[in-house]
Design a protein around this motif. Structure first.
Motif, PDB file in Angstrom:
ATOM      1  N   LEU A 182       2.194  -3.821  -7.289  1.00  0.00           N
ATOM      2  CA  LEU A 182       1.423  -3.143  -8.333  1.00  0.00           C
ATOM      3  C   LEU A 182       1.711  -1.662  -8.237  1.00  0.00           C
ATOM      4  O   LEU A 182       1.722  -1.092  -7.141  1.00  0.00           O
ATOM      5  N   LEU A 183       1.961  -1.040  -9.385  1.00  0.00           N
ATOM      6  CA  LEU A 183       2.159   0.413  -9.433  1.00  0.00           C
ATOM      7  C   LEU A 183       0.872   1.057  -9.929  1.00  0.00           C
ATOM      8  O   LEU A 183       0.332   0.658 -10.965  1.00  0.00           O
ATOM      9  N   CYS A 184       0.401   2.061  -9.197  1.00  0.00           N
ATOM     10  CA  CYS A 184      -0.821   2.755  -9.582  1.00  0.00           C
ATOM     11  C   CYS A 184      -0.548   4.246  -9.749  1.00  0.00           C
ATOM     12  O   CYS A 184       0.118   4.869  -8.914  1.00  0.00           O
ATOM     13  N   PHE A 185      -1.057   4.807 -10.839  1.00  0.00           N
ATOM     14  CA  PHE A 185      -1.092   6.253 -11.020  1.00  0.00           C
ATOM     15  C   PHE A 185      -2.522   6.693 -10.753  1.00  0.00           C
ATOM     16  O   PHE A 185      -3.461   6.192 -11.394  1.00  0.00           O
ATOM     17  N   ALA A 186      -2.696   7.609  -9.814  1.00  0.00           N
ATOM     18  CA  ALA A 186      -4.038   8.042  -9.410  1.00  0.00           C
ATOM     19  C   ALA A 186      -4.106   9.560  -9.429  1.00  0.00           C
ATOM     20  O   ALA A 186      -3.421  10.229  -8.654  1.00  0.00           O
ATOM     21  N   LEU A 187      -4.918  10.104 -10.324  1.00  0.00           N
ATOM     22  CA  LEU A 187      -5.055  11.546 -10.459  1.00  0.00           C
ATOM     23  C   LEU A 187      -6.527  11.935 -10.350  1.00  0.00           C
ATOM     24  O   LEU A 187      -7.415  11.131 -10.631  1.00  0.00           O
ATOM     25  N   PRO A 188      -6.806  13.169  -9.925  1.00  0.00           N
ATOM     26  CA  PRO A 188      -8.205  13.604  -9.828  1.00  0.00           C
ATOM     27  C   PRO A 188      -8.811  13.794 -11.218  1.00  0.00           C
ATOM     28  O   PRO A 188      -8.082  14.093 -12.169  1.00  0.00           O
ATOM     29  N   ARG A 189     -10.143  13.558 -11.282  1.00  0.00           N
ATOM     30  CA  ARG A 189     -10.991  13.070 -10.210  1.00  0.00           C
ATOM     31  C   ARG A 189     -10.781  11.577 -10.042  1.00  0.00           C
ATOM     32  O   ARG A 189     -10.640  10.859 -11.019  1.00  0.00           O
ATOM     33  N   HIS A 190     -10.778  11.111  -8.794  1.00  0.00           N
ATOM     34  CA  HIS A 190     -10.396   9.736  -8.518  1.00  0.00           C
ATOM     35  C   HIS A 190     -11.561   8.790  -8.749  1.00  0.00           C
ATOM     36  O   HIS A 190     -12.569   8.856  -8.041  1.00  0.00           O
ATOM     37  N   PRO A 191     -11.466   7.888  -9.730  1.00  0.00           N
ATOM     38  CA  PRO A 191     -12.552   6.940  -9.978  1.00  0.00           C
ATOM     39  C   PRO A 191     -12.697   5.958  -8.811  1.00  0.00           C
ATOM     40  O   PRO A 191     -11.697   5.458  -8.283  1.00  0.00           O
ATOM     41  N   ARG A 192     -13.919   5.692  -8.435  1.00  0.00           N
ATOM     42  CA  ARG A 192     -14.170   4.711  -7.374  1.00  0.00           C
ATOM     43  C   ARG A 192     -13.584   3.352  -7.754  1.00  0.00           C
ATOM     44  O   ARG A 192     -13.130   2.591  -6.900  1.00  0.00           O
ATOM     45  N   GLU A 193     -13.597   3.060  -9.060  1.00  0.00           N
ATOM     46  CA  GLU A 193     -13.095   1.777  -9.535  1.00  0.00           C
ATOM     47  C   GLU A 193     -11.612   1.580  -9.198  1.00  0.00           C
ATOM     48  O   GLU A 193     -11.169   0.449  -8.970  1.00  0.00           O
ATOM     49  N   VAL A 194     -10.862   2.666  -9.152  1.00  0.00           N
ATOM     50  CA  VAL A 194      -9.447   2.550  -8.798  1.00  0.00           C
ATOM     51  C   VAL A 194      -9.303   2.143  -7.334  1.00  0.00           C
ATOM     52  O   VAL A 194      -8.486   1.281  -6.987  1.00  0.00           O
ATOM     53  N   LEU A 195     -10.100   2.760  -6.455  1.00  0.00           N
ATOM     54  CA  LEU A 195     -10.046   2.397  -5.044  1.00  0.00           C
ATOM     55  C   LEU A 195     -10.417   0.928  -4.852  1.00  0.00           C
ATOM     56  O   LEU A 195      -9.760   0.204  -4.091  1.00  0.00           O
ATOM     57  N   ASP A 196     -11.456   0.493  -5.557  1.00  0.00           N
ATOM     58  CA  ASP A 196     -11.868  -0.911  -5.451  1.00  0.00           C
ATOM     59  C   ASP A 196     -10.766  -1.840  -5.951  1.00  0.00           C
ATOM     60  O   ASP A 196     -10.512  -2.898  -5.353  1.00  0.00           O
ATOM     61  N   ALA A 197     -10.104  -1.447  -7.043  1.00  0.00           N
ATOM     62  CA  ALA A 197      -9.047  -2.281  -7.605  1.00  0.00           C
ATOM     63  C   ALA A 197      -7.856  -2.383  -6.649  1.00  0.00           C
ATOM     64  O   ALA A 197      -7.270  -3.467  -6.480  1.00  0.00           O
ATOM     65  N   LEU A 198      -7.500  -1.271  -6.012  1.00  0.00           N
ATOM     66  CA  LEU A 198      -6.370  -1.294  -5.079  1.00  0.00           C
ATOM     67  C   LEU A 198      -6.701  -2.113  -3.839  1.00  0.00           C
ATOM     68  O   LEU A 198      -5.855  -2.860  -3.328  1.00  0.00           O
ATOM     69  N   GLU A 199      -7.921  -1.980  -3.348  1.00  0.00           N
ATOM     70  CA  GLU A 199      -8.334  -2.784  -2.200  1.00  0.00           C
ATOM     71  C   GLU A 199      -8.272  -4.265  -2.543  1.00  0.00           C
ATOM     72  O   GLU A 199      -7.805  -5.085  -1.750  1.00  0.00           O
ATOM     73  N   TYR A 200      -8.724  -4.606  -3.750  1.00  0.00           N
ATOM     74  CA  TYR A 200      -8.689  -5.999  -4.193  1.00  0.00           C
ATOM     75  C   TYR A 200      -7.244  -6.479  -4.331  1.00  0.00           C
ATOM     76  O   TYR A 200      -6.899  -7.596  -3.922  1.00  0.00           O
ATOM     77  N   ALA A 201      -6.392  -5.638  -4.913  1.00  0.00           N
ATOM     78  CA  ALA A 201      -4.998  -6.020  -5.121  1.00  0.00           C
ATOM     79  C   ALA A 201      -4.298  -6.311  -3.803  1.00  0.00           C
ATOM     80  O   ALA A 201      -3.501  -7.263  -3.713  1.00  0.00           O
ATOM     81  N   ARG A 202      -4.591  -5.528  -2.786  1.00  0.00           N
ATOM     82  CA  ARG A 202      -3.932  -5.715  -1.489  1.00  0.00           C
ATOM     83  C   ARG A 202      -4.545  -6.851  -0.694  1.00  0.00           C
ATOM     84  O   ARG A 202      -3.845  -7.749  -0.219  1.00  0.00           O
ATOM     85  N   SER A 203      -5.880  -6.813  -0.520  1.00  0.00           N
ATOM     86  CA  SER A 203      -6.523  -7.743   0.406  1.00  0.00           C
ATOM     87  C   SER A 203      -6.736  -9.130  -0.181  1.00  0.00           C
ATOM     88  O   SER A 203      -6.654 -10.130   0.534  1.00  0.00           O
ATOM     89  N   THR A 204      -7.014  -9.209  -1.475  1.00  0.00           N
ATOM     90  CA  THR A 204      -7.306 -10.500  -2.092  1.00  0.00           C
ATOM     91  C   THR A 204      -6.108 -11.072  -2.832  1.00  0.00           C
ATOM     92  O   THR A 204      -5.768 -12.247  -2.669  1.00  0.00           O
ATOM     93  N   ALA A 205      -5.463 -10.240  -3.650  1.00  0.00           N
ATOM     94  CA  ALA A 205      -4.331 -10.731  -4.443  1.00  0.00           C
ATOM     95  C   ALA A 205      -3.017 -10.696  -3.666  1.00  0.00           C
ATOM     96  O   ALA A 205      -2.036 -11.293  -4.095  1.00  0.00           O
ATOM     97  N   GLY A 206      -2.965  -9.990  -2.549  1.00  0.00           N
ATOM     98  CA  GLY A 206      -1.769  -9.955  -1.715  1.00  0.00           C
ATOM     99  C   GLY A 206      -0.621  -9.157  -2.290  1.00  0.00           C
ATOM    100  O   GLY A 206       0.551  -9.415  -1.969  1.00  0.00           O
ATOM    101  N   LEU A 207      -0.919  -8.160  -3.134  1.00  0.00           N
ATOM    102  CA  LEU A 207       0.125  -7.354  -3.747  1.00  0.00           C
ATOM    103  C   LEU A 207       0.466  -6.135  -2.889  1.00  0.00           C
ATOM    104  O   LEU A 207      -0.397  -5.588  -2.204  1.00  0.00           O
TER     105      LEU A 207
END
Length: 281
Positions: A182-207
């Protein structure tokens, strides 16, 4: 090419295990690299939104006796202010913002002297079919621009530019269809939802998460497998993101280089566009 102040700071921080508070200080210093050598520990603490003792502990974590020693080091490596030409007037705020952005691009060019991370990112993105591209709020335009051009060479690009409860579902759908990165563009201010999505993508979806962020110390760093920083401009009321946009185009190039048949897809698109009269010449 002489390293920019921001580049020298990045090198200073590399190899140190920093706490979240210390990463916040480091991020603040990189964004204000030209001014930091002249700030007191109290001023830096206020700028970073941390306590003064945290600044002292940060300096010690970098191997200095305290903040005065760190500031002395920064002043020694800071470049001298270029002399103003005769008759040259002081720049207005608009010009200053443009020149700051030019400096950000110079910093990006220095970083790309080592093409390894960009090439690795290109291989990861090329190997993921489908390829989800995430960017929310301020980063949504970066993600959308990348996805638009990537779709001309990549067989299946899925833009994730809206948050909400369906975002994990869309990540799951991409993973279920065969996505590996998964490619993510992350710019300030950093939404908490982006952090949650990346954690989900790595830990649950295995990306595998590849991230373009404004700093190596951005909050998304701990949720990324490969993070490539590109600084944003902060001289105007709203941040400017020329360097992240250009880095996105660099990753497009690296991905296309790693994609078999990319050139054939481009030529096919051009032929169809010409047949449809899609563009005005």
């Amino acid at each position: 090419m002489t390293d920019s102040p921001a580049a020298r700071l990045q090198k200073l921080f590399e190899g140190h295990r920093l706490t979240p508070t210390q990463r916040r200080i480091a991020h603040c210093m990189v964004r204000g690299a030209a001014e930091v050598p002249f700030l007191s520990s109290v001023e830096l603490a206020e700028l970073a939104g941390v306590s003064q003792p945290s600044v002292t502990r940060f300096a010690v974590a970098l191997g200095f006796d305290g903040y005065p020693a760190l500031r002395k080091y920064l002043r020694e490596v800071a470049p001298a202010e270029p002399p103003r030409a005769p008759g040259q007037t002081e720049q207005n705020s608009y010009q200053q913002a443009v020149h700051a952005e030019i400096e950000n691009l110079r910093h990006l060019a220095e970083m790309l002297a080592d093409p390894g991370p960009a090439e690795e990112a290109g291989r990861l993105l090329a190997g993921s079919v489908p390829l989800p591209v995430l960017g929310l709020r301020a980063a949504s335009s970066q993600a959308r621009g990348f996805a638009y051009f990537a779709g001309k060479v990549h067989p299946d690009v899925r833009l994730l530019d809206e948050g909400g409860s369906m975002l994990p579902d869309r990540i799951d759908a991409a993973a279920g269809a065969g996505a590996t990165a998964l490619l993510c563009f992350a710019l300030p201010r950093h939404p908490r939802e982006v952090l949650d999505a990346l954690e989900y993508a790595r830990s649950t979806a295995g990306l595998t998460v590849v991230t373009v962020a404004d700093s190596a110390f951005a909050p998304v760093a701990r949720h990324s497998d490969l993070l490539i920083p590109a600084p944003v401009g902060t001289g105007l009321a709203f941040d400017t993101a020329c360097a992240p946009m250009l880095l996105g185009r660099v990753l497009l190039e690296a991905m296309a280089d790693a994609l078999p048949g990319a050139q054939a897809r481009l030529e096919s698109f051009d032929a169809k566009a010409a047949a449809r009269g899609l563009f005005v010449e």
